[in-house]
Design a protein around this motif. Structure first.
Motif, PDB file in Angstrom:
ATOM      1  N   ALA A 163      32.747  69.596   1.607  1.00  0.00           N
ATOM      2  CA  ALA A 163      33.769  70.255   0.795  1.00  0.00           C
ATOM      3  C   ALA A 163      33.206  70.704  -0.547  1.00  0.00           C
ATOM      4  CB  ALA A 163      34.967  69.331   0.589  1.00  0.00           C
ATOM      5  N   ASP A 210      33.184  74.760  -2.313  1.00  0.00           N
ATOM      6  CA  ASP A 210      34.091  74.900  -3.461  1.00  0.00           C
ATOM      7  C   ASP A 210      35.459  74.313  -3.143  1.00  0.00           C
ATOM      8  OD1 ASP A 210      32.439  76.068  -5.373  1.00  0.00           O
ATOM      9  OD2 ASP A 210      32.707  78.066  -4.516  1.00  0.00           O
ATOM     10  N   GLY A 211      35.452  73.136  -2.571  1.00  0.00           N
ATOM     11  CA  GLY A 211      36.706  72.520  -2.191  1.00  0.00           C
ATOM     12  C   GLY A 211      36.750  71.039  -2.486  1.00  0.00           C
ATOM     13  N   ARG A 212      37.889  70.443  -2.151  1.00  0.00           N
ATOM     14  CA  ARG A 212      38.066  69.000  -2.287  1.00  0.00           C
ATOM     15  C   ARG A 212      38.730  68.480  -1.024  1.00  0.00           C
ATOM     16  NH1 ARG A 212      40.720  66.975  -7.759  1.00  0.00           N
ATOM     17  NH2 ARG A 212      40.057  65.025  -6.779  1.00  0.00           N
ATOM     18  N   HIS A 271      40.664  71.432   1.173  1.00  0.00           N
ATOM     19  CA  HIS A 271      41.376  72.471   0.418  1.00  0.00           C
ATOM     20  C   HIS A 271      40.393  73.118  -0.547  1.00  0.00           C
ATOM     21  CE1 HIS A 271      45.491  73.936  -0.912  1.00  0.00           C
ATOM     22  NE2 HIS A 271      44.638  74.574  -1.699  1.00  0.00           N
ATOM     23  N   ARG A 272      40.201  74.417  -0.384  1.00  0.00           N
ATOM     24  CA  ARG A 272      39.217  75.139  -1.193  1.00  0.00           C
ATOM     25  C   ARG A 272      39.861  75.746  -2.433  1.00  0.00           C
ATOM     26  NH1 ARG A 272      35.977  79.109   2.643  1.00  0.00           N
ATOM     27  NH2 ARG A 272      34.395  78.938   1.017  1.00  0.00           N
ATOM     28  N   ARG A 273      39.019  76.056  -3.390  1.00  0.00           N
ATOM     29  CA  ARG A 273      39.493  76.609  -4.653  1.00  0.00           C
ATOM     30  C   ARG A 273      40.225  77.932  -4.461  1.00  0.00           C
ATOM     31  NH1 ARG A 273      34.807  77.400  -8.854  1.00  0.00           N
ATOM     32  NH2 ARG A 273      34.547  75.184  -8.363  1.00  0.00           N
ATOM     33  N   TYR A 302      42.620  76.382   3.404  1.00  0.00           N
ATOM     34  CA  TYR A 302      42.522  74.962   3.730  1.00  0.00           C
ATOM     35  C   TYR A 302      42.405  74.777   5.235  1.00  0.00           C
ATOM     36  CZ  TYR A 302      47.484  75.282   5.019  1.00  0.00           C
ATOM     37  OH  TYR A 302      48.671  75.640   5.603  1.00  0.00           O
TER      38      TYR A 302
END
Length: 425
Positions: free
Chosen positions: A331, A335-337, A354-356, A360
């Protein structure tokens, strides 16, 4: 003899962050490879992890702090948190030089308290979180299935996977510690036990100078391991510890130990995802309990690969911990979390990438087998139906991520089934 270096996903992230900031702070648990990764791009180094260098640097800090920062750039300041005043000196030097790629800082505990520095470093410092290796980085995953390509709308032909349950049990207990990935058998498994010993006996006291009980630290690690990948309260952890701790124990003490372990990056809980829903189900906002590496939990409980094979329920939870580690690494590159989802109706999703940019993916984690895969598929479909797509996009893709399975493939309903031994960022 030069150490063998296995390329890390963080290599590209570090290069990108250096190109746009004067300094980059690499944080993460000790032994996860921060220094070695930083050395691949650094041109000079101040090693504050060396006690003699640290002693001399303390003296020099009072006389001429700029001297410590002189050297070819990027200059690596290793274990910088042992000398907190250096933070402001570096910030000032970045401002004075007015150029990028000046410093790389590494640290195995979080930033010091605000009163130890006079400036947060905003605008000067970029931050990079490193974790132990994913099995793609350590070489066990073929990487034939790319999350990035799935987000881009690409599919793939069925791909074979050769990791069986015994191998996955071994990888779970071995963990992603770079040194362990260069060893075999019991020597590799020993690294996690040594890590837990170091945390309980030394690091949990050194992180902030507070005297804590090694035996109580071990009890907490064991309790966390018994509750891995679950939403449990501090009260539940306290009750679990009390069954093995005759001394007085309250929730504040539990919270203090957990805070210290988080500062050491040993514990990294998974936050709840908060989508827009059509239903009126209340979203459960509690974190799920996770270690930064699954081997911490197995070592804390004294478990080996055969113990996991003999207890598949526990194996499933520890495998979820491994999957969370790998998906977090991936992730970051996207660029996500990573998040999890639970609601009051009992609907859940183990992980959400979930990306910036707002895209998702929903990912359920299962050991494998038709029955468990079908359970994961049904959960994904139910959650996707509950999402209000007038207020947010539909998921880019849905996946059941398994420990084992002969093939990675896309089902007729569009959901991907992928053994973790095929996955990469």
């Amino acid at each position: 003899m030069k150490k063998e270096y296995k390329p890390r996903i963080a290599d590209k992230l570090l290069a990108r962050k250096l190109a746009g900031k004067g300094a980059v702070l690499i944080e993460g648990p000790k032994w996860c490879g921060k220094t070695t990764t930083a050395q691949q791009q650094a041109k000079s180094m101040l090693d504050l992890g060396d006690s003699e260098v640290l002693k001399q640097s303390r003296n020099m800090l009072e006389i001429s702090p700029k001297t410590l920062l002189q050297g070819e750039t990027p200059r690596l300041i290793d274990e910088w948190q042992t000398l907190p005043p250096l933070w402001d000196s570096i910030r000032s030097e970045v401002d004075r030089r007015g150029t990028f790629s000046q410093f790389i800082l590494t640290g195995s505990s979080v930033l010091p308290q605000a009163d130890e520095t006079t400036h947060s470093g905003t605008g000067r410092f970029a931050r990079l979180k490193m974790r132990p290796m994913s099995i793609f980085e350590s070489g066990e995953s073929s990487g034939l299935v790319s999350l990035r390509k799935l987000f881009d709308g690409e599919t793939f032909e069925p791909q074979s996977c050769n990791l069986d349950l015994q191998k996955m049990a071994y990888l779970t207990c071995r963990g992603g510690w770079p040194q362990a990935t260069l060893l075999e058998g019991d020597l590799a498994l020993d690294q996690a036990f040594d890590y837990v010993d170091a945390v309980a006996e030394h690091d949990i006291q050194r992180v902030d100078g507070v005297k804590r009980s090694p035996s109580r630290a071990r009890l907490l690690l064991r309790s966390y391991a018994r509750n891995i990948a679950q939403q449990v309260s501090y009260a539940t952890i306290k009750a679990d510890m009390l069954s093995n701790d005759s001394a007085t124990l309250d929730e504040d003490t539990v919270a203090d130990y957990i805070k210290a372990l988080k500062r050491l990056f040993v514990i990294e809980d998974l936050e709840a995802w908060n989508p827009n829903l059509r239903s009126k189900s209340a979203i459960r906002t509690s974190d799920t309990r996770h270690f930064v590496d699954p081997s911490i939990g197995t070592a804390a409980l004294g478990l080996g690969p055969s113990d996991l094979i003999n207890d598949l329920n526990s194996f499933g939870l520890f495998f979820e911990d491994l999957a969370v580690r790998d998906l977090r690494v991936f992730a970051e590159a996207l660029d996500g979390r990573l998040y999890h989802y639970r609601d009051s109706s009992g609907l859940e999703c183990d992980t959400v990438i979930h990306r910036r940019n707002g895209t998702y993916a929903l990912v359920e984690v299962k050991l494998g087998g038709d029955k468990l895969i079908e359970e994961g598929v049904n959960a994904l479909k139910t959650l996707a139906t509950a999402i209000d797509t007038t207020k947010m996009p539909s998921p880019s893709f849905m996946m059941v991520l398994t420990a084992v399975g002969q093939y990675a493939y896309q089902r007729p309903d569009g959901i991907f089934v992928v053994p973790i031994g095929c996955l990469k960022d």
